[in-house]
Design an enzyme around this catalytic site. Structure first.
Site, mmCIF file in Angstrom:
data_model
loop_
_atom_site.group_PDB
_atom_site.id
_atom_site.type_symbol
_atom_site.label_atom_id
_atom_site.label_comp_id
_atom_site.label_asym_id
_atom_site.label_seq_id
_atom_site.Cartn_x
_atom_site.Cartn_y
_atom_site.Cartn_z
ATOM 1 N N ASP A 299 15.425 38.507 -92.180
ATOM 2 C CA ASP A 299 15.780 37.324 -91.436
ATOM 3 C C ASP A 299 17.001 36.786 -91.730
ATOM 4 O O ASP A 299 17.883 37.526 -92.418
ATOM 5 C CB ASP A 299 14.505 36.165 -91.394
ATOM 6 N N LYS B 15 5.475 34.400 -91.523
ATOM 7 C CA LYS B 15 6.738 34.349 -92.081
ATOM 8 C C LYS B 15 6.749 33.667 -93.426
ATOM 9 O O LYS B 15 5.937 33.218 -93.879
ATOM 10 C CB LYS B 15 7.357 33.270 -90.860
#
Length: 447
Positions: A164, A124
């Site tokens: 995201d 991430k």
């Protein structure tokens, strides 16, 4: 392994990372019994190796606004675990981004990706930069400055970022373009790309659609039909809006949505016209959810409020951000007769809320299982890029349905309680995701 001892040590070492510690605690407490069935795991201290990321990159991102002023933000990439494939996970641009949040997301991503059965590890990244209120040129300059620092650490067989919160098709396009220039290669290094340069059909819809498909599998275990059910949804971004589209197609009634400013509710359900307006407003014009109530008098706006305590529903689908649904919210939902909760966001329910849902034995699907549709289709995009092929929307959607059904079957296998029909999807998802990663790590030695 004792989960309490593992957590005590991690709290000592990472005291200022509450989101990361929360995510780890949920997993280690779920897998404790299974982990201890394999002495070899403890002999190689597998749990600690799994909890701590492989590496963390942090860097300053300097960019110039339209008035010539220089701004500085922090950038990060957490490469958590690549035992089953290249690191894979989104990039988040939001003022709240910090290392703790990204470590929790990368940790969760590792198990989510494992559940899909596709060869993807967990990672991430992101920045405390907020695209809101910025011009397209400012966002482009920021994305280019971000990738100028990161491009050497990513690649189609190394680390494949995606979008995201705060990172949609526009931002992915800017980042991919600059990566292509720096690396001098056109490869599937990013997913969520535009259809004209390697993107996949159904990718924007995938997280929302996948959550609905998981929900259908979950409802089927109790013979429940979704038609006519009232569904409270939070959020109004990509995940939430595509969730509402699929819910409407399935015959459900959406009774709430929200953004950072507040919530809108309509107890009898939004009309298709209203949901189409919300979709256009949030995905194309980046407007505020309050504008819906201004346009439609039968829609109520609740400034600064989440929807859970304010509208009755059969099903709740939190699809905004982490820890948006607390213990009081959970109790309000249960008091109002909720029968299922399926998470579209990453860790949107607090530990107190999860305990209440499990104690009530309702259908509760954690995000690492229910919202895995997005990364699943990202994996399918990677496959299409590798083969230089483009699949039809029907092909991708069928594969997505199959993947979500398989995830549900894994959760059922590991989460069904002995002597009961109750399925603990939290335990099922954690154990199923953990076992695949653990076997791969053991096979590859201490790295």
């Amino acid at each position: 392994m004792k989960a309490s001892e593992v957590m005590a040590d991690l709290r000592r070492r990472f005291p200022n990372e509450p989101e990361y510690l929360q995510a780890v605690e949920e997993v280690v407490t779920s897998i404790e019994d299974v982990y201890n069935e394999y002495p070899s795991f403890e002999a190689e201290n597998l749990i600690e190796r799994l909890c701590i990321p492989d590496r963390i990159f942090s860097f300053r991102v300097s960019w110039v606004d339209d008035k010539g002023k220089v701004h500085n933000n922090m950038g990060y990439r957490i490469q958590h675990n690549n035992a089953i494939g290249p690191y894979k996970g989104g990039i988040r641009f939001h003022a709240s981004v910090n290392q703790s949040i990204l470590k929790f997301l990368a940790f969760e991503q590792t198990f989510k990706n494992s559940l899909t059965t596709l060869p993807m590890g967990g990672g991430k990244g992101g920045s405390d930069f907020s695209p809101r209120g910025k011009s397209d040129m400012e966002i482009m300059r920021f994305c280019q400055a971000f990738i100028a620092e990161l491009w050497r650490q990513i690649g189609p067989d190394t680390d494949v970022p995606a979008g995201d919160i705060g990172v949609g098709g526009r931002e992915v396009g800017y980042m991919f373009g600059y990566y292509k220039k720096m690396a001098r290669e056109f490869t599937g290094t990013f997913t969520g790309k535009g259809l004209d340069f390697g993107g996949s059909l159904i990718r924007p819809e995938a997280t929302g659609y996948g959550n609905c498909y998981f929900l259908l599998n979950m409802l089927a275990t109790r013979g429940i039909d979704i038609k006519g059910k009232k569904v409270a949804v939070s959020g109004s971004g990509n995940v939430a809006t595509y969730t509402t589209r699929k819910l409407t197609e399935l015959g459900a009634k959406v009774v709430s949505m929200s953004d950072s400013g507040g919530s809108i509710i309509k107890p009898e359900g939004f009309s298709e016209e209203q949901l189409d307006y919300i979709f256009e407003l949030k995905n194309y014009y980046r407007g505020r959810i309050s504008e819906v109530a201004e346009k439609y008098p039968d829609v109520q706006y609740l400034p600064g409020e989440r929807p859970w305590k304010h509208v009755k529903c059969d099903i709740a689908m939190p699809s905004a951000t982490q820890n948006e649904l607390d213990g009081d919210d959970a109790q309000a939902l249960l008091d109002n007769g909720v029968i299922a909760v399926s998470e579209g966001a990453n860790m949107p329910s607090t530990p107190e809320a999860i305990k209440k849902f499990l104690a009530a034995k309702i259908l509760y699907a954690p995000g690492k299982a229910a919202n895995a549709g997005g990364v699943a289709v990202s994996g399918l995009e990677m496959a299409q890029n590798s083969q230089k092929l483009s699949w039809s929307a029907e092909e991708v959607d069928d594969k997505l349905k199959s993947i979500m059904k398989n995830i549900h079957e894994q959760c059922e296998k590991y989460g069904k309680e002995e002597g009961s029909d109750f399925i603990n999807y939290v335990k099922g998802a954690n154990v199923a995701g953990f076992m695949k990663v653990a076997r791969a790590m053991m096979a590859q030695g201490v790295l």
